[in-house]
Design a protein around this motif. Structure first.
Motif, PDB file in Angstrom:
ATOM      1  N   GLN A   1      23.817  45.217  30.395  1.00  0.00           N
ATOM      2  CA  GLN A   1      25.303  44.380  29.570  1.00  0.00           C
ATOM      3  C   GLN A   1      26.434  44.226  30.454  1.00  0.00           C
ATOM      4  O   GLN A   1      26.108  44.652  32.054  1.00  0.00           O
ATOM      5  N   ASP A   2      26.560  43.008  30.671  1.00  0.00           N
ATOM      6  CA  ASP A   2      28.046  42.019  31.223  1.00  0.00           C
ATOM      7  C   ASP A   2      29.203  42.883  31.396  1.00  0.00           C
ATOM      8  O   ASP A   2      29.760  42.096  29.596  1.00  0.00           O
ATOM      9  N   LYS A   3      30.108  43.758  31.705  1.00  0.00           N
ATOM     10  CA  LYS A   3      30.911  44.419  31.279  1.00  0.00           C
ATOM     11  C   LYS A   3      31.704  44.100  33.269  1.00  0.00           C
ATOM     12  O   LYS A   3      31.149  44.347  34.241  1.00  0.00           O
ATOM     13  N   ALA A   4      33.271  44.029  32.941  1.00  0.00           N
ATOM     14  CA  ALA A   4      33.850  43.377  33.707  1.00  0.00           C
ATOM     15  C   ALA A   4      34.915  44.285  34.802  1.00  0.00           C
ATOM     16  O   ALA A   4      34.756  45.970  33.402  1.00  0.00           O
ATOM     17  N   VAL A   5      34.878  44.697  35.312  1.00  0.00           N
ATOM     18  CA  VAL A   5      35.049  45.964  35.713  1.00  0.00           C
ATOM     19  C   VAL A   5      36.251  46.163  37.204  1.00  0.00           C
ATOM     20  O   VAL A   5      35.601  44.672  38.205  1.00  0.00           O
ATOM     21  N   ASN A   6      37.035  45.881  37.995  1.00  0.00           N
ATOM     22  CA  ASN A   6      37.811  45.010  38.859  1.00  0.00           C
ATOM     23  C   ASN A   6      37.550  46.923  40.206  1.00  0.00           C
ATOM     24  O   ASN A   6      37.835  47.624  39.726  1.00  0.00           O
ATOM     25  N   ALA A   7      36.851  46.017  40.658  1.00  0.00           N
ATOM     26  CA  ALA A   7      36.362  47.033  41.729  1.00  0.00           C
ATOM     27  C   ALA A   7      37.071  47.185  43.190  1.00  0.00           C
ATOM     28  O   ALA A   7      37.060  47.915  43.519  1.00  0.00           O
ATOM     29  N   LEU A   8      37.832  45.846  42.488  1.00  0.00           N
ATOM     30  CA  LEU A   8      38.753  46.426  44.518  1.00  0.00           C
ATOM     31  C   LEU A   8      40.630  45.920  43.245  1.00  0.00           C
ATOM     32  O   LEU A   8      40.875  45.127  43.418  1.00  0.00           O
ATOM     33  N   LYS A   9      40.754  47.241  43.894  1.00  0.00           N
ATOM     34  CA  LYS A   9      42.811  47.271  43.995  1.00  0.00           C
ATOM     35  C   LYS A   9      43.340  46.314  44.354  1.00  0.00           C
ATOM     36  O   LYS A   9      42.622  45.462  45.306  1.00  0.00           O
ATOM     37  N   ARG A  10      44.169  45.510  43.970  1.00  0.00           N
ATOM     38  CA  ARG A  10      44.883  44.631  44.539  1.00  0.00           C
ATOM     39  C   ARG A  10      46.210  44.703  45.946  1.00  0.00           C
ATOM     40  O   ARG A  10      45.672  44.475  47.172  1.00  0.00           O
ATOM     41  N   ASP A  11      45.936  46.738  45.815  1.00  0.00           N
ATOM     42  CA  ASP A  11      46.608  46.735  46.754  1.00  0.00           C
ATOM     43  C   ASP A  11      45.830  46.997  47.790  1.00  0.00           C
ATOM     44  O   ASP A  11      46.192  47.043  49.265  1.00  0.00           O
ATOM     45  N   ASP A  12      44.275  47.520  48.136  1.00  0.00           N
ATOM     46  CA  ASP A  12      43.439  48.001  48.713  1.00  0.00           C
ATOM     47  C   ASP A  12      43.464  46.403  49.235  1.00  0.00           C
ATOM     48  O   ASP A  12      43.022  46.802  51.064  1.00  0.00           O
ATOM     49  N   LEU A  13      43.168  45.595  49.177  1.00  0.00           N
ATOM     50  CA  LEU A  13      42.691  44.185  48.548  1.00  0.00           C
ATOM     51  C   LEU A  13      43.515  43.399  50.121  1.00  0.00           C
ATOM     52  O   LEU A  13      43.717  43.190  51.092  1.00  0.00           O
ATOM     53  N   SER A  14      45.051  44.135  50.193  1.00  0.00           N
ATOM     54  CA  SER A  14      45.941  43.550  50.439  1.00  0.00           C
ATOM     55  C   SER A  14      46.058  44.150  52.017  1.00  0.00           C
ATOM     56  O   SER A  14      46.585  43.470  53.181  1.00  0.00           O
ATOM     57  N   LYS A  15      45.566  45.691  51.992  1.00  0.00           N
ATOM     58  CA  LYS A  15      45.822  46.167  53.030  1.00  0.00           C
ATOM     59  C   LYS A  15      44.423  45.926  54.144  1.00  0.00           C
ATOM     60  O   LYS A  15      44.279  45.931  55.696  1.00  0.00           O
ATOM     61  N   ILE A  16      43.561  45.264  54.166  1.00  0.00           N
ATOM     62  CA  ILE A  16      42.115  44.934  54.355  1.00  0.00           C
ATOM     63  C   ILE A  16      42.105  43.270  54.466  1.00  0.00           C
ATOM     64  O   ILE A  16      41.022  42.620  55.287  1.00  0.00           O
TER      65      ILE A  16
END
Length: 94
Positions: free
Chosen positions: A62-77
């Motif tokens: 099944q092709d399911k969209a999931v948010n694997a990385l949150k924006r706040d977490d991305l901004s930190k790395i």
């Protein structure tokens, strides 16, 4: 294959090989080539295309969209982050 050929292949593949690994890798290559020669010599005349495709099956998930990385977490790395986006270096000059 000899050591010179192995080092040339490693150079083309951008691999660094220690001197201690040479003998082991030469043995591995020899075994791989021997196995390929054995496979080439197998008699497959009794196997038809239908036989091959009959045993093939395609399993789709099944092709399911999931948010694997949150924006706040991305901004930190991210090395550079601005207005909710990761900033990357310009590649093509216009």
């Amino acid at each position: 294959m000899d050591e010179k050929e192995l080092r040339n292949i490693a150079n083309l593949a951008k691999l660094k090989i220690d001197d201690s690994e040479i003998e082991s890798m030469l043995n591995d290559f020899s075994r791989i080539v021997q196995y390929v020669d054995e496979v080439k010599n197998l008699d497959t005349s009794s196997i038809s295309d239908e036989d091959i495709y009959q045993h093939s099956k395609f399993v789709f998930r099944q092709d399911k969209a999931v948010n694997a990385l949150k924006r706040d977490d991305l901004s930190k790395i991210a090395p550079s982050y601005e207005n909710g986006y990761v900033v990357v270096p310009k590649v093509i000059e216009t």
